[in-house]
Design a protein around this motif. Structure first.
Motif, PDB file in Angstrom:
ATOM      1  N   LEU A  91      19.147-104.737  40.298  1.00 31.24           N
ATOM      2  CA  LEU A  91      20.122-103.660  40.481  1.00 31.24           C
ATOM      3  C   LEU A  91      19.801-102.715  41.628  1.00 31.24           C
ATOM      4  O   LEU A  91      20.157-101.544  41.589  1.00 31.24           O
ATOM      5  N   VAL A  92      19.185-103.241  42.657  1.00 28.89           N
ATOM      6  CA  VAL A  92      18.932-102.454  43.865  1.00 28.89           C
ATOM      7  C   VAL A  92      20.125-102.634  44.799  1.00 28.89           C
ATOM      8  O   VAL A  92      20.644-103.745  44.953  1.00 28.89           O
ATOM      9  N   GLU A  93      20.563-101.548  45.393  1.00 30.10           N
ATOM     10  CA  GLU A  93      21.746-101.584  46.257  1.00 30.10           C
ATOM     11  C   GLU A  93      21.674-102.675  47.312  1.00 30.10           C
ATOM     12  O   GLU A  93      22.626-103.433  47.508  1.00 30.10           O
ATOM     13  N   ALA A  94      20.541-102.795  47.982  1.00 31.00           N
ATOM     14  CA  ALA A  94      20.402-103.797  49.052  1.00 31.00           C
ATOM     15  C   ALA A  94      20.530-105.221  48.505  1.00 31.00           C
ATOM     16  O   ALA A  94      21.010-106.116  49.196  1.00 31.00           O
ATOM     17  N   GLY A 109      37.750-103.184  46.319  1.00 24.46           N
ATOM     18  CA  GLY A 109      37.512-102.790  47.699  1.00 24.46           C
ATOM     19  C   GLY A 109      36.057-102.476  47.975  1.00 24.46           C
ATOM     20  O   GLY A 109      35.280-102.175  47.075  1.00 24.46           O
ATOM     21  N   ARG A 110      35.700-102.541  49.239  1.00 28.91           N
ATOM     22  CA  ARG A 110      34.332-102.264  49.662  1.00 28.91           C
ATOM     23  C   ARG A 110      33.923-100.840  49.282  1.00 28.91           C
ATOM     24  O   ARG A 110      32.802-100.611  48.834  1.00 28.91           O
ATOM     25  N   TYR A 111      34.839 -99.883  49.436  1.00 22.54           N
ATOM     26  CA  TYR A 111      34.513 -98.494  49.136  1.00 22.54           C
ATOM     27  C   TYR A 111      34.161 -98.319  47.659  1.00 22.54           C
ATOM     28  O   TYR A 111      33.170 -97.679  47.316  1.00 22.54           O
ATOM     29  N   GLU A 112      34.976 -98.914  46.774  1.00 13.84           N
ATOM     30  CA  GLU A 112      34.716 -98.800  45.343  1.00 13.84           C
ATOM     31  C   GLU A 112      33.384 -99.451  44.983  1.00 13.84           C
ATOM     32  O   GLU A 112      32.617 -98.929  44.181  1.00 13.84           O
ATOM     33  N   PHE A 113      33.132-100.589  45.597  1.00 21.81           N
ATOM     34  CA  PHE A 113      31.870-101.274  45.321  1.00 21.81           C
ATOM     35  C   PHE A 113      30.695-100.453  45.842  1.00 21.81           C
ATOM     36  O   PHE A 113      29.651-100.370  45.187  1.00 21.81           O
ATOM     37  N   GLN A 114      30.853 -99.840  47.007  1.00 22.58           N
ATOM     38  CA  GLN A 114      29.790 -98.994  47.552  1.00 22.58           C
ATOM     39  C   GLN A 114      29.513 -97.819  46.621  1.00 22.58           C
ATOM     40  O   GLN A 114      28.364 -97.419  46.428  1.00 22.58           O
ATOM     41  N   GLN A 115      30.561 -97.263  46.018  1.00 21.41           N
ATOM     42  CA  GLN A 115      30.373 -96.178  45.062  1.00 21.41           C
ATOM     43  C   GLN A 115      29.596 -96.654  43.842  1.00 21.41           C
ATOM     44  O   GLN A 115      28.717 -95.955  43.349  1.00 21.41           O
ATOM     45  N   PHE A 116      29.944 -97.845  43.383  1.00 21.76           N
ATOM     46  CA  PHE A 116      29.214 -98.419  42.246  1.00 21.76           C
ATOM     47  C   PHE A 116      27.745 -98.607  42.606  1.00 21.76           C
ATOM     48  O   PHE A 116      26.860 -98.232  41.829  1.00 21.76           O
ATOM     49  N   LEU A 117      27.481 -99.173  43.761  1.00 22.45           N
ATOM     50  CA  LEU A 117      26.098 -99.406  44.179  1.00 22.45           C
ATOM     51  C   LEU A 117      25.334 -98.085  44.284  1.00 22.45           C
ATOM     52  O   LEU A 117      24.177 -98.006  43.878  1.00 22.45           O
ATOM     53  N   ALA A 118      25.987 -97.067  44.824  1.00 23.19           N
ATOM     54  CA  ALA A 118      25.333 -95.759  44.958  1.00 23.19           C
ATOM     55  C   ALA A 118      24.994 -95.178  43.588  1.00 23.19           C
ATOM     56  O   ALA A 118      23.996 -94.475  43.431  1.00 23.19           O
ATOM     57  N   SER A 119      25.814 -95.487  42.596  1.00 27.16           N
ATOM     58  CA  SER A 119      25.563 -94.946  41.254  1.00 27.16           C
ATOM     59  C   SER A 119      24.333 -95.589  40.601  1.00 27.16           C
ATOM     60  O   SER A 119      23.822 -95.067  39.618  1.00 27.16           O
ATOM     61  N   LEU A 120      23.877 -96.721  41.129  1.00 22.93           N
ATOM     62  CA  LEU A 120      22.717 -97.389  40.546  1.00 22.93           C
ATOM     63  C   LEU A 120      21.406 -96.693  40.874  1.00 22.93           C
ATOM     64  O   LEU A 120      20.428 -96.870  40.177  1.00 22.93           O
ATOM     65  N   SER A 121      21.397 -95.926  41.964  1.00 22.18           N
ATOM     66  CA  SER A 121      20.124 -95.295  42.342  1.00 22.18           C
ATOM     67  C   SER A 121      19.973 -93.910  41.809  1.00 22.18           C
ATOM     68  O   SER A 121      20.716 -93.336  41.177  1.00 22.18           O
TER      69      SER A 121
END
Length: 121
Positions: A91-94, A109-121
């Motif tokens: 579950l690391v963003e990279a 969308g990429r933006y929504e997915f980026q928000q999800f990834l940011a929420s993991l950290s």
């Protein structure tokens, strides 16, 4: 005479695989890494059962059973720690970033997915 529309589909289908990237540590999703199973179902339920026992009233067979079970607790805790390490690595963003391209056709969308990834950290 014109060929039937179904004749166009009669030939071999070609499939093309396109790699969008690589996601590592998928073994974290294996059932043996299920923290609920390791910690709750096994350890917690047995601890509750053990706490309710009167040690002085147990038979030799029952004592042997519980001694064997307690010897397995430490390896299960180590297994739970390893499962946590694997889950954190997954579950690391990279690590999950390559999924963004494959989710776009699904309407994510990429933006929504980026928000999800940011929420993991």
């Amino acid at each position: 005479m014109q060929p039937a529309a179904s004749d166009d589909l009669a030939g071999p289908c070609e499939q093309h695989a396109v790699s969008a990237g690589r996601v590592a540590h998928l073994d974290a999703l294996h059932s043996e890494n299920d923290l609920r199973e390791i910690l709750i179902v096994d350890i917690e339920e047995n601890l509750k059962a053990f706490a309710a026992l009167d040690i002085d009233q147990l038979t030799h067979t029952q004592l042997r059973h519980w001694a064997k079970w307690t010897g397995g607790v430490e390896p299960k805790l180590e297994r739970a720690e390893e499962a946590l390490r694997k889950g954190r690595a997954l579950l690391v963003e990279a690590n999950l970033e390559p999924l963004a391209a494959t989710l776009a056709p699904l309407g994510i969308g990429r933006y929504e997915f980026q928000q999800f990834l940011a929420s993991l950290s």
